[in-house]
Design a protein around this motif. Structure first.
Motif, PDB file in Angstrom:
ATOM      1  N   UNK A 282      32.773  53.151  39.541  1.00  0.00           N
ATOM      2  CA  UNK A 282      31.206  52.197  39.087  1.00  0.00           C
ATOM      3  C   UNK A 282      32.009  50.562  38.500  1.00  0.00           C
ATOM      4  N   UNK A 283      31.844  49.362  38.098  1.00  0.00           N
ATOM      5  CA  UNK A 283      32.152  48.298  37.548  1.00  0.00           C
ATOM      6  C   UNK A 283      31.236  47.883  36.361  1.00  0.00           C
ATOM      7  N   UNK A 284      31.525  47.000  35.629  1.00  0.00           N
ATOM      8  CA  UNK A 284      31.116  46.143  35.186  1.00  0.00           C
ATOM      9  C   UNK A 284      31.102  45.389  35.077  1.00  0.00           C
ATOM     10  N   UNK A 285      30.019  43.989  34.125  1.00  0.00           N
ATOM     11  CA  UNK A 285      29.977  42.426  34.640  1.00  0.00           C
ATOM     12  C   UNK A 285      31.679  41.674  34.136  1.00  0.00           C
ATOM     13  N   UNK A 286      31.337  42.105  33.111  1.00  0.00           N
ATOM     14  CA  UNK A 286      33.491  42.101  32.609  1.00  0.00           C
ATOM     15  C   UNK A 286      34.041  42.372  33.817  1.00  0.00           C
ATOM     16  N   UNK A 287      34.037  43.732  34.250  1.00  0.00           N
ATOM     17  CA  UNK A 287      35.311  43.718  35.133  1.00  0.00           C
ATOM     18  C   UNK A 287      35.006  43.583  36.421  1.00  0.00           C
ATOM     19  N   UNK A 288      33.873  42.979  36.960  1.00  0.00           N
ATOM     20  CA  UNK A 288      33.989  41.473  38.402  1.00  0.00           C
ATOM     21  C   UNK A 288      33.998  40.713  37.789  1.00  0.00           C
ATOM     22  N   UNK A 289      33.488  40.289  36.664  1.00  0.00           N
ATOM     23  CA  UNK A 289      34.524  38.536  36.423  1.00  0.00           C
ATOM     24  C   UNK A 289      36.061  38.309  36.438  1.00  0.00           C
TER      25      UNK A 289
ATOM     26  N   UNK B 196      24.349  52.039  37.711  1.00  0.00           N
ATOM     27  CA  UNK B 196      24.094  52.737  36.548  1.00  0.00           C
ATOM     28  C   UNK B 196      24.377  51.677  34.925  1.00  0.00           C
ATOM     29  N   UNK B 197      24.098  52.455  34.385  1.00  0.00           N
ATOM     30  CA  UNK B 197      24.769  51.850  32.837  1.00  0.00           C
ATOM     31  C   UNK B 197      23.291  51.466  32.712  1.00  0.00           C
ATOM     32  N   UNK B 198      23.573  50.420  31.627  1.00  0.00           N
ATOM     33  CA  UNK B 198      22.125  49.715  30.451  1.00  0.00           C
ATOM     34  C   UNK B 198      21.618  48.371  30.640  1.00  0.00           C
ATOM     35  N   UNK B 199      20.519  47.834  30.415  1.00  0.00           N
ATOM     36  CA  UNK B 199      20.678  46.382  30.874  1.00  0.00           C
ATOM     37  C   UNK B 199      20.857  46.005  30.757  1.00  0.00           C
ATOM     38  N   UNK B 200      21.797  46.242  28.870  1.00  0.00           N
ATOM     39  CA  UNK B 200      22.672  45.359  28.563  1.00  0.00           C
ATOM     40  C   UNK B 200      24.114  44.996  29.322  1.00  0.00           C
ATOM     41  N   UNK B 201      24.225  46.306  29.802  1.00  0.00           N
ATOM     42  CA  UNK B 201      25.324  46.895  29.979  1.00  0.00           C
ATOM     43  C   UNK B 201      25.537  47.221  31.775  1.00  0.00           C
ATOM     44  N   UNK B 202      24.621  46.940  32.377  1.00  0.00           N
ATOM     45  CA  UNK B 202      24.819  47.213  33.617  1.00  0.00           C
ATOM     46  C   UNK B 202      26.085  47.744  34.252  1.00  0.00           C
ATOM     47  N   UNK B 203      25.848  48.134  35.984  1.00  0.00           N
ATOM     48  CA  UNK B 203      27.220  48.732  36.253  1.00  0.00           C
ATOM     49  C   UNK B 203      26.918  48.234  37.394  1.00  0.00           C
TER      50      UNK B 203
ATOM     51  N   UNK C 151      30.235  47.876  47.240  1.00  0.00           N
ATOM     52  CA  UNK C 151      28.955  46.290  47.274  1.00  0.00           C
ATOM     53  C   UNK C 151      29.492  45.370  46.648  1.00  0.00           C
ATOM     54  N   UNK C 152      29.966  45.171  45.620  1.00  0.00           N
ATOM     55  CA  UNK C 152      30.971  43.852  44.728  1.00  0.00           C
ATOM     56  C   UNK C 152      31.361  42.964  45.113  1.00  0.00           C
ATOM     57  N   UNK C 153      32.646  43.619  45.849  1.00  0.00           N
ATOM     58  CA  UNK C 153      33.094  43.710  46.416  1.00  0.00           C
ATOM     59  C   UNK C 153      33.176  42.765  48.035  1.00  0.00           C
ATOM     60  N   UNK C 154      32.497  43.342  48.210  1.00  0.00           N
ATOM     61  CA  UNK C 154      31.569  43.011  49.778  1.00  0.00           C
ATOM     62  C   UNK C 154      30.347  41.488  49.784  1.00  0.00           C
ATOM     63  N   UNK C 155      29.847  41.251  48.545  1.00  0.00           N
ATOM     64  CA  UNK C 155      29.173  40.166  47.849  1.00  0.00           C
ATOM     65  C   UNK C 155      29.914  38.941  47.192  1.00  0.00           C
ATOM     66  N   UNK C 156      31.227  39.676  47.041  1.00  0.00           N
ATOM     67  CA  UNK C 156      32.599  38.588  46.618  1.00  0.00           C
ATOM     68  C   UNK C 156      32.713  37.643  47.935  1.00  0.00           C
ATOM     69  N   UNK C 157      33.363  38.241  48.846  1.00  0.00           N
ATOM     70  CA  UNK C 157      33.902  38.392  50.367  1.00  0.00           C
ATOM     71  C   UNK C 157      32.907  37.402  50.789  1.00  0.00           C
ATOM     72  N   UNK C 158      31.788  37.539  50.658  1.00  0.00           N
ATOM     73  CA  UNK C 158      30.775  37.905  51.714  1.00  0.00           C
ATOM     74  C   UNK C 158      30.342  36.282  50.654  1.00  0.00           C
ATOM     75  N   UNK C 159      30.081  35.580  50.117  1.00  0.00           N
ATOM     76  CA  UNK C 159      29.808  34.455  49.196  1.00  0.00           C
ATOM     77  C   UNK C 159      31.037  34.022  48.986  1.00  0.00           C
ATOM     78  N   UNK C 160      32.487  34.112  49.479  1.00  0.00           N
ATOM     79  CA  UNK C 160      33.414  32.661  49.351  1.00  0.00           C
ATOM     80  C   UNK C 160      33.747  33.168  47.673  1.00  0.00           C
TER      81      UNK C 160
END
Length: 661
Positions: free
Chosen positions: A8-15, A40-47, A52-61
């Motif tokens: 799991x990764x948070x929004x901050x880690x994705x950034x 996972x996580x919460x609405x305020x701190x989602x995970x 999936x994140x890596x694949x999405x980032x690659x697909x969207x440049x």
């Protein structure tokens, strides 16, 4: 399923992975239906799933120049245990250096071993040392609440102090001891600062994970030059692994305030030549441990909490250290120099008696240095100005063995007779305060400057008090939003940078934030330009759009980047006078009526702020009066500060019996 699929990764880690700000990731999530679903996580701190994140980032440049290290670190975090993740990072470093290295920590789980293999492969591809330093820094940041490290600038300063103060042969190499080495910050700094022929390191750490990381770190340092290292996992006080070994220099940042340090079992230890350390004084046990390993003329520099200098329980040992000439200097550091950051820690400089005909005579004094005033201005958190701090401390210590050389201001040479009283207090501030008091001539100058301020203040008050200010007259106003639509000004909003601060390289400009305004108004960060960030140029009107810091002013000086809730307004000089605009906007009532709700944290809707509708020539008259009000405000603040300083100086002088008439 690979372990990568369940990370799991948070929004901050994705950034961080994508090299953007967190706001950008939140924006992607809102705008793109294809963005990965929360796992996972919460609405305020989602995970989200890292795969999936890596694949999405690659697909969207969205992945450009980010290496595999950012994608690797979340998997180390998933190991959970601080010790296992630390040992895994250290093991990966060994495998990066040699693919044939055997696993030295068999207790690692299968998941950790798999990760070690992948990290080692990545390190050999992207650079072993850089990869290890990246993983080590992330590990330290993740467990910062559980660890106490020595910041590199402090480690470098401690090394320079030791190399400056030590006596004896300087050309036969250096043996360094650190009996509580942590992850090796002090040893790494010493290896970098020392430029002599031979370097031998003796280090000890009771925490297995820290010892393994220190060993890995020093192996990389040893690659650059011939360094002989021996790092042992042990409790140096209870089971000294270097009994009988002698060092030229000892550096240490020991654990503070530990009651269970071995008081009972070490009561008859031969290291306590200055007295058995009380149970409540473990720091004085570390001091004597360091002294037991010094060669004649060798120096120990140790970080200590300020209470060690004055606690009643330790006065006998402090007295012995002074009488024997071992404790040569104490330096009070600014808050923020090391953990705990809110405390003004001290450096104790101890030197073993030198032998030979060139040895200096026994000292009759100790040098006490108060460097607490060298905090960096314009920072939200305590942070020393390391360049000026280091220069000041080394200049002060240059007078240590030269009685004819006067130490700088805020440093004083105190005779042992004055120190060896009932308290044996070696706190520098207790002795440097009187030395830093202004002389009668300086005090007279301060009174003269205060008088000039009052004269200027009276002149401004005289001018402003006779202005004919009508009340109740209805004036036509417009809003900032309408002025933007009319083309009289442009409005740009500041934003959060991708990183908290940028490295000082390229076209960097100061970064101003609301927190800076609440502190002292000086920018505390840097931002590399060229990213479309809002930058205020000279002549722009800057507005703080939050009630607790609401203000508006015409920016003067070099460009400055603006953080969130700060706005730059650039006027068309044929339609608006910048000083007139700033004066209208900064009226407190204006901020209140444009606030989003009635609290100190409410935001101000900049576009709703009111501005008088006046012809340009009439604006100039108002602009001049607004300037006078700003000048009056500045004079009031300066007079208040100067008056407070005079009250303090005069009170101290009178309390010391300085009245002669």
């Amino acid at each position: 399923m690979s372990t990568l699929d369940v990370v799991p990764v948070s929004l901050a880690e994705i950034a961080r992975i994508a090299g953007v700000g967190r706001a950008a990731v939140s924006n992607w999530r809102r705008r793109h239906d294809s963005f990965p679903t929360r796992i996972g996580g919460t609405d305020v701190s989602p995970q989200f799933s890292l795969a999936e994140v890596e694949q999405w980032l690659r697909n969207n440049g969205k992945l450009r120049n980010i290496g595999g290290k950012e994608l690797l670190w979340p998997r180390f975090e998933l190991l959970g245990s601080r010790n296992e993740s630390g040992l895994a990072v250290a093991e990966a470093a060994r495998r990066m250096r040699s693919s044939r290295a055997r696993i030295s920590h068999p207790e690692l789980s299968a998941q950790a071993r798999e990760l070690v293999t992948e990290a080692a492969k990545l390190g050999r591809a992207e650079g072993p040392r850089d990869t290890f330093e990246f993983l080590l820094q992330r590990w330290l940041e993740t467990h910062v609440r559980q660890l106490s490290t020595t910041p590199p600038p402090l480690a470098a300063l401690m090394t320079r102090i030791a190399l400056t103060v030590r006596l004896g042969p300087q050309d036969d190499g250096l043996t360094l001891l650190d009996p509580a080495c942590g992850t090796g910050h002090l040893a790494a700094a010493a290896a970098q600062e020392y430029e002599g022929p031979r370097f031998e390191l003796l280090a000890c750490e009771r925490d297995p994970a820290l010892a393994a990381l220190a060993s890995a770190r020093l192996e990389f340092v040893a690659d650059d030059r011939h360094i002989r290292t021996r790092i042992v996992t042990a409790d140096a006080l209870r089971e000294d692994p270097f009994t009988g070994a002698k060092a030229d220099v000892a550096l240490c940042n020991p654990p503070f305030n530990e009651r269970d340090w071995g008081y009972e079992e070490l009561a008859t230890d031969q290291r306590w030549t200055h007295g058995l350390p009380p149970r409540t004084e473990p720091e004085l046990a570390w001091v004597q441990h360091l002294l037991s390993h010094l060669k004649p003329g060798g120096v120990a520099v140790v970080v200590l909490p300020p209470a060690v200098a004055s606690r009643k329980a330790g006065r006998r040992i402090r007295g012995s250290l002074l009488r024997t000439g071992v404790l040569r200097a104490v330096v009070s550091l600014p808050p923020g120099s090391a953990q705990p950051h809110s405390v003004s820690l001290q450096l104790w400089i101890l030197r073993a008696a030198a032998d030979g005909p060139a040895a200096p005579p026994p000292s009759q004094d100790a040098l006490l240095v108060d460097a607490t005033g060298f905090a960096r201005p314009g920072t939200r958190e305590p942070s020393p100005d390391w360049d000026t701090l280091g220069s000041f401390v080394l200049t002060a210590l240059a007078a240590l063995d030269h009685p004819d050389k006067e130490p700088p201001e805020s440093a004083v040479r105190v005779p042992l007779l004055d120190l060896l009283d009932d308290e044996v207090d070696v706190t520098p501030g207790r002795y440097t305060a009187s030395a830093s008091e202004p002389s009668p001539k300086e005090l007279a100058k301060k009174w003269s400057e205060f008088g000039s301020l009052l004269t200027d203040l009276a002149d401004q008050a005289q001018h402003l008090s006779v202005l004919d200010v009508e009340t109740g007259t209805q004036q036509t106003t417009t809003t900032v939003g309408d002025l933007v639509k009319a083309g009289a000004l442009t409005l740009r909003a500041g934003q959060q940078p991708a990183e908290k601060t940028a490295p000082v390289s390229g076209n960097a400009v100061p970064l101003l934030t609301v927190a800076d305004l609440l502190l002292d108004g000086a920018p505390s960060g840097l931002l590399v330009t060229g990213s479309g960030h809002a930058v205020a140029e000279e002549g722009d009107v800057v507005v703080a759009g939050v009630i607790r810091a609401f203000r508006a002013w015409v920016h003067e000086g070099p460009p400055v980047a603006l953080g969130p809730q700060l706005y730059a307004l650039r006027v068309d000089p044929e339609k608006l006078d910048a000083h007139f605009l700033a004066g209208c906007l900064r009226a407190p009532a204006n901020g209140r009526q444009a606030g989003t709700h009635a609290s100190s944290s409410s935001r101000v809707d900049i576009r709703r702020l009111q501005v008088l509708q006046l012809p340009l020539e009439r604006q100039a008259v108002y602009a001049e009066t607004f300037r006078r009000i700003r000048a009056f405000e500045a004079l009031v603040a300066r007079a208040e500060n100067a008056g407070s300083g005079l009250v303090s100086d005069m009170s101290d002088r009178l309390a010391a019996g300085g009245l002669t008439t």
